[in-house]
Design an enzyme around this catalytic site. Structure first.
Site, PDB file in Angstrom:
ATOM      1  N   GLY A  11      57.456 107.844  58.885  1.00 24.84           N
ATOM      2  CA  GLY A  11      57.686 107.128  58.032  1.00 24.84           C
ATOM      3  C   GLY A  11      56.368 106.006  57.714  1.00 24.84           C
ATOM      4  O   GLY A  11      56.139 104.846  57.288  1.00 24.84           O
ATOM      5  N   TYR A  31      54.265 124.827  53.556  1.00 28.32           N
ATOM      6  CA  TYR A  31      56.265 125.063  54.121  1.00 28.32           C
ATOM      7  C   TYR A  31      55.375 124.589  55.848  1.00 28.32           C
ATOM      8  O   TYR A  31      56.450 123.674  55.890  1.00 28.32           O
ATOM      9  CB  TYR A  31      56.107 126.179  55.677  1.00 28.32           C
ATOM     10  CG  TYR A  31      56.690 126.842  54.086  1.00 28.32           C
ATOM     11  CD1 TYR A  31      58.424 127.397  53.980  1.00 28.32           C
ATOM     12  CD2 TYR A  31      56.623 128.061  53.548  1.00 28.32           C
ATOM     13  CE1 TYR A  31      59.086 127.976  53.003  1.00 28.32           C
ATOM     14  CE2 TYR A  31      57.151 128.927  52.898  1.00 28.32           C
ATOM     15  CZ  TYR A  31      58.852 128.260  52.583  1.00 28.32           C
ATOM     16  OH  TYR A  31      59.510 129.686  51.697  1.00 28.32           O
ATOM     17  N   ASP A  68      50.987 111.584  51.983  1.00 26.85           N
ATOM     18  CA  ASP A  68      51.355 110.192  51.455  1.00 26.85           C
ATOM     19  C   ASP A  68      50.454 109.484  49.898  1.00 26.85           C
ATOM     20  O   ASP A  68      51.088 108.566  50.074  1.00 26.85           O
ATOM     21  CB  ASP A  68      50.631 109.531  52.607  1.00 26.85           C
ATOM     22  CG  ASP A  68      51.813 110.132  54.298  1.00 26.85           C
ATOM     23  OD1 ASP A  68      52.874 110.344  54.000  1.00 26.85           O
ATOM     24  OD2 ASP A  68      51.021 110.432  55.443  1.00 26.85           O
ATOM     25  N   LYS A 115      62.213 103.371  75.140  1.00 27.81           N
ATOM     26  CA  LYS A 115      60.895 103.737  76.364  1.00 27.81           C
ATOM     27  C   LYS A 115      59.516 104.846  75.423  1.00 27.81           C
ATOM     28  O   LYS A 115      58.345 104.191  76.200  1.00 27.81           O
ATOM     29  CB  LYS A 115      61.818 105.104  78.044  1.00 27.81           C
ATOM     30  CG  LYS A 115      61.057 104.575  79.101  1.00 27.81           C
ATOM     31  CD  LYS A 115      60.926 103.504  79.432  1.00 27.81           C
ATOM     32  CE  LYS A 115      60.931 103.781  81.067  1.00 27.81           C
ATOM     33  NZ  LYS A 115      60.770 102.274  81.298  1.00 27.81           N
ATOM     34  N   LYS A 150      62.554  92.479  74.590  1.00 32.45           N
ATOM     35  CA  LYS A 150      62.290  94.525  75.257  1.00 32.45           C
ATOM     36  C   LYS A 150      60.885  94.447  75.008  1.00 32.45           C
ATOM     37  O   LYS A 150      60.035  94.611  75.761  1.00 32.45           O
ATOM     38  CB  LYS A 150      63.319  94.968  76.088  1.00 32.45           C
ATOM     39  CG  LYS A 150      62.978  95.258  77.351  1.00 32.45           C
ATOM     40  CD  LYS A 150      64.751  96.608  76.671  1.00 32.45           C
ATOM     41  CE  LYS A 150      64.402  97.816  78.036  1.00 32.45           C
ATOM     42  NZ  LYS A 150      65.452  98.276  78.060  1.00 32.45           N
ATOM     43  N   CYS A 203      53.779 124.153  35.263  1.00 33.55           N
ATOM     44  CA  CYS A 203      51.982 124.856  35.939  1.00 33.55           C
ATOM     45  C   CYS A 203      53.118 126.053  35.571  1.00 33.55           C
ATOM     46  O   CYS A 203      53.123 126.781  34.886  1.00 33.55           O
ATOM     47  CB  CYS A 203      51.990 123.729  37.400  1.00 33.55           C
ATOM     48  SG  CYS A 203      50.100 124.586  37.566  1.00 33.55           S
ATOM     49  N   GLN A 250      53.690 129.181  32.960  1.00 33.03           N
ATOM     50  CA  GLN A 250      53.967 130.344  33.098  1.00 33.03           C
ATOM     51  C   GLN A 250      54.650 131.548  33.307  1.00 33.03           C
ATOM     52  O   GLN A 250      54.306 132.860  32.891  1.00 33.03           O
ATOM     53  CB  GLN A 250      52.279 130.831  34.465  1.00 33.03           C
ATOM     54  CG  GLN A 250      51.197 129.897  34.123  1.00 33.03           C
ATOM     55  CD  GLN A 250      49.967 130.147  35.440  1.00 33.03           C
ATOM     56  OE1 GLN A 250      50.361 131.138  36.400  1.00 33.03           O
ATOM     57  NE2 GLN A 250      48.833 129.358  35.608  1.00 33.03           N
ATOM     58  N   HIS A 261      50.817 118.914  35.893  1.00 30.68           N
ATOM     59  CA  HIS A 261      51.844 118.166  37.609  1.00 30.68           C
ATOM     60  C   HIS A 261      51.771 117.277  36.997  1.00 30.68           C
ATOM     61  O   HIS A 261      51.495 116.190  37.739  1.00 30.68           O
ATOM     62  CB  HIS A 261      50.964 118.246  38.906  1.00 30.68           C
ATOM     63  CG  HIS A 261      51.272 119.497  38.681  1.00 30.68           C
ATOM     64  ND1 HIS A 261      52.206 120.672  39.518  1.00 30.68           N
ATOM     65  CD2 HIS A 261      50.031 120.728  39.128  1.00 30.68           C
ATOM     66  CE1 HIS A 261      51.814 122.321  40.186  1.00 30.68           C
ATOM     67  NE2 HIS A 261      50.470 122.298  39.675  1.00 30.68           N
ATOM     68  N   GLU A 276      54.764 114.714  37.670  1.00 31.41           N
ATOM     69  CA  GLU A 276      55.103 114.869  38.301  1.00 31.41           C
ATOM     70  C   GLU A 276      54.320 113.924  39.370  1.00 31.41           C
ATOM     71  O   GLU A 276      54.263 112.700  39.836  1.00 31.41           O
ATOM     72  CB  GLU A 276      55.503 115.872  40.139  1.00 31.41           C
ATOM     73  CG  GLU A 276      54.448 116.644  40.965  1.00 31.41           C
ATOM     74  CD  GLU A 276      54.366 117.475  40.059  1.00 31.41           C
ATOM     75  OE1 GLU A 276      54.178 117.857  38.487  1.00 31.41           O
ATOM     76  OE2 GLU A 276      54.002 118.865  40.557  1.00 31.41           O
TER      77      GLU A 276
HETATM   78  N1  GLN Z   1      49.835 129.878  41.041  1.00 34.09           N
HETATM   79  C1  GLN Z   1      48.955 129.414  39.532  1.00 34.09           C
HETATM   80  C2  GLN Z   1      48.050 129.094  39.183  1.00 34.09           C
HETATM   81  O1  GLN Z   1      47.570 128.998  40.046  1.00 34.09           O
HETATM   82  C3  GLN Z   1      49.728 127.781  39.324  1.00 34.09           C
HETATM   83  C4  GLN Z   1      50.097 127.297  40.454  1.00 34.09           C
HETATM   84  C5  GLN Z   1      50.611 126.282  40.219  1.00 34.09           C
HETATM   85  O2  GLN Z   1      51.470 126.060  39.786  1.00 34.09           O
HETATM   86  N2  GLN Z   1      50.218 124.806  40.621  1.00 34.09           N
HETATM   87  O3  GLN Z   1      47.930 128.901  38.013  1.00 34.09           O
END
Ligand code: GLN
Length: 542
Positions: A5, A43, A60, A177, A211, A374, A378, A509, A511
């Site tokens: 964190g 991953y 981060d 420790k 400590k 994204c 598609q 995106h 998010e």
């Molecule tokens: N793989 C897809 C592209 O490159 C979507 C990429 C993504 O979802 N960020 O267009």
């Protein structure tokens, strides 16, 4: 260690300093040799966070932006790869003529310049150092910090060290420790921490603080308990109650720490509603996220945070069911039967795409609120072409060498009036549409209702686009409404379906722009639709 964190701690300190009225900038130095994390596997490394300027950065930075609402830029990121790239370029240009280039001073000078740069604009620069004390890659960074604390002096620098105290179940005790050893290692490199933040499962008592204080040469008040929190957004208040902000004042000799006791109210103003939705939400809703990195939650950290923010906006707790899109298609559909909303996030390559397409078909046919991000957009286009128009070989050029490329590689488009282009031969790191792009929204659409605006800006990170040039009529037949287009009208940005209560997907995106105290409108309305199961504009009820 990673994942204890440091990012959230840096972000929290930033948030607390803002609450006391200071301006902050947060930077991060990652000792790995990659130039940026853009090509790293989610991953292993978790999500790649995209900044407004298109910089592909460590996750981060997502915490920094979410906790403080500051906008980070490429100037806030340093990696060993970036330093060497810069230093070697200078060397080739002859900037160091006559000298041999060494870690000290040439590399350490670059690190110090990075930390200091732009500090004139803010009261505090917070700089996180990635990795673990003792890592070979990290040595030049610790050395640069040693030099900087001498050059600037203690009155202008504070070194905070985040450590982990393991809890031994057998003897029922917290062990100090590892903390003692990592501090010894830091001291052997000439760096004395001024504050030690102790991550642990449980809180630490005075005895342990004493400590650590004695063995690590740190004032007892500056040994801070940082126990696991039920939710990361409860941490600013927790650190305030643990006196982190007070000790920062003390260290820098800043007078008048919170004279009128306003900090607590300000924390309430900023984090109170969020805290309420965490502790006492009035409802619960279940959402499925169908993706291929479901075993590594950090790979979708901004998506999962934005979903929680959508919950906060509706005073709801959101339970997320992470569905692995690489699994059996029947099993995927079975898992989707008891959720109120389905989200298909971004992703790369064809792995797991059939599972995502099955999930999209399920959401479309069963009128379950759907949000595609994204790759999720598609695949929604591919699903509609295959199942509603009968183009069975509809696909993306990313997945296959042949088929009907309803998603294709586009060479040219405009950004802010300037032509941008790419070729398929450019390096992987150079062919993406990255960062902020403006989008025009069609009035009267769901997108318009959600955003409350006809022009928006969102962050992008993708290589492929909807092939509207060749397949416009097919898309119309499939019932796809292009409610958002790039400002030059060339690239589709948002699609939706008028025959569904809430089916919307974006090429961007969203998010990355969501905040706990200001949920992104797409997430807020997706969660709202999942709760109500009706559509704000089309009036389609289940
Ligand atoms: N793989 C897809 C592209 O490159 C979507 C990429 C993504 O979802 N960020 O267009």
């Amino acid at each position: 260690m990673s994942s204890i964190g440091k990012g959230i701690t840096s972000a929290t300190i930033g948030s607390l300093l803002q609450i006391h009225g200071f301006s902050v900038r947060i930077k991060k130095m990652d000792p790995y040799i990659n130039v940026d994390p853009g090509t790293m596997s989610p991953y292993k490394h978790g999500e790649v966070f995209v900044m407004g300027d298109g910089c592909e950065s460590d996750l981060d930075f997502g915490h920094y932006e979410r906790f403080t609402d500051i906008k980070c830029t490429a100037e806030d990121v340093l990696t060993t790869g970036k330093i060497y790239q810069k230093v070697l370029k200078k060397e080739r240009l002859g900037d160091y003529l006559g000298s041999d280039i060494q870690v000290i001073p040439h590399i350490t000078d670059e690190i110090k310049a990075f930390i200091i740069d732009g500090h004139e604009d803010v009261d505090f620069t917070i700089c996180e150092v990635g990795g673990t004390v003792g890592d070979i890659e990290g040595l030049p960074y610790i050395e640069a910090i040693r030099q900087l604390t001498i050059e600037l002096g203690k009155s202008r620098t504070l070194c905070a060290h985040l450590t982990y105290l393991p809890y031994m179940k057998t003897s029922e005790e917290l062990k100090t420790k590892p903390t003692q050893h990592s501090v010894k290692q830091l001291q052997s490199m000439g760096v004395q921490p001024d504050m030690i933040l102790c991550r642990c499962e449980k809180s630490i008592d005075n005895e342990i603080k004493a400590k650590i204080s004695m063995f690590c040469n740190v004032k007892k008040e500056n040994v801070i308990a940082a126990p696991d929190a039920e939710n990361i957004y409860l941490i600013p208040k927790m650190y305030h109650l643990a006196s982190v902000d007070r000790q920062i004042y003390d260290h820098f000799g800043i007078p008048d720490y919170d004279p009128k006791g306003r900090a607590e109210n300000k924390i309430k103003e900023r984090w109170g509603a969020v805290e309420h939705s965490i502790v006492k939400p009035s409802k619960t809703v279940r959402i499925a996220v169908v993706g291929k990195y479901t075993r590594m939650k950090d790979a979708y950290i901004s998506v999962s945070q934005a979903i929680s923010h959508g919950g906060f906006a509706n005073d709801a707790k959101v339970d997320v069911d992470w569905v692995d899109s690489r699994g059996d298609l029947e099993e995927i559909k079975r898992r989707l039967k008891d959720v109120s909303g389905i989200l298909v996030p971004g992703g790369f390559d064809s792995n797991g795409t059939e599972g995502k397409i099955a999930a999209i078909k399920f959401a479309r046919e069963n009128k379950i609120p759907f949000l595609g991000i994204c790759l999720g957009l598609q695949l929604s286009v591919i699903e509609a072409c295959r199942n509603l128009v009968g183009i069975k070989n509809a696909t993306s050029r990313e997945f296959s060498d042949n088929g009907a490329f309803v998603i294709d590689f586009m060479q040219n488009w405009e950004k802010d009036g300037v032509l941008e282009s790419r070729t398929q031969l450019s390096g992987k790191g150079e062919t993406m549409r990255l960062g902020n792009y403006r989008c025009k929204i069609l009035p009267g659409t769901l997108a318009h209702k959600v955003y409350g605006s006809t022009e928006i800006t969102e962050r992008h990170r993708h290589r492929f686009e909807v092939n509207i040039k060749e397949y416009k009529e097919v898309f119309e037949k499939a019932g796809l409404l292009f409610s958002g287009m790039s400002v030059d009208g060339v690239l589709p940005e948002i699609i939706e379906r008028c025959d569904h209560p809430f089916f919307i997907a974006t090429q961007a995106h969203p998010e990355f722009k969501s905040r706990p105290f200001a949920a992104h409108p797409l997430f807020a309305s997706f969660i709202e639709a999942a709760i109500n199961r009706d559509c704000p504009i089309w009036g389609v009820k289940l």
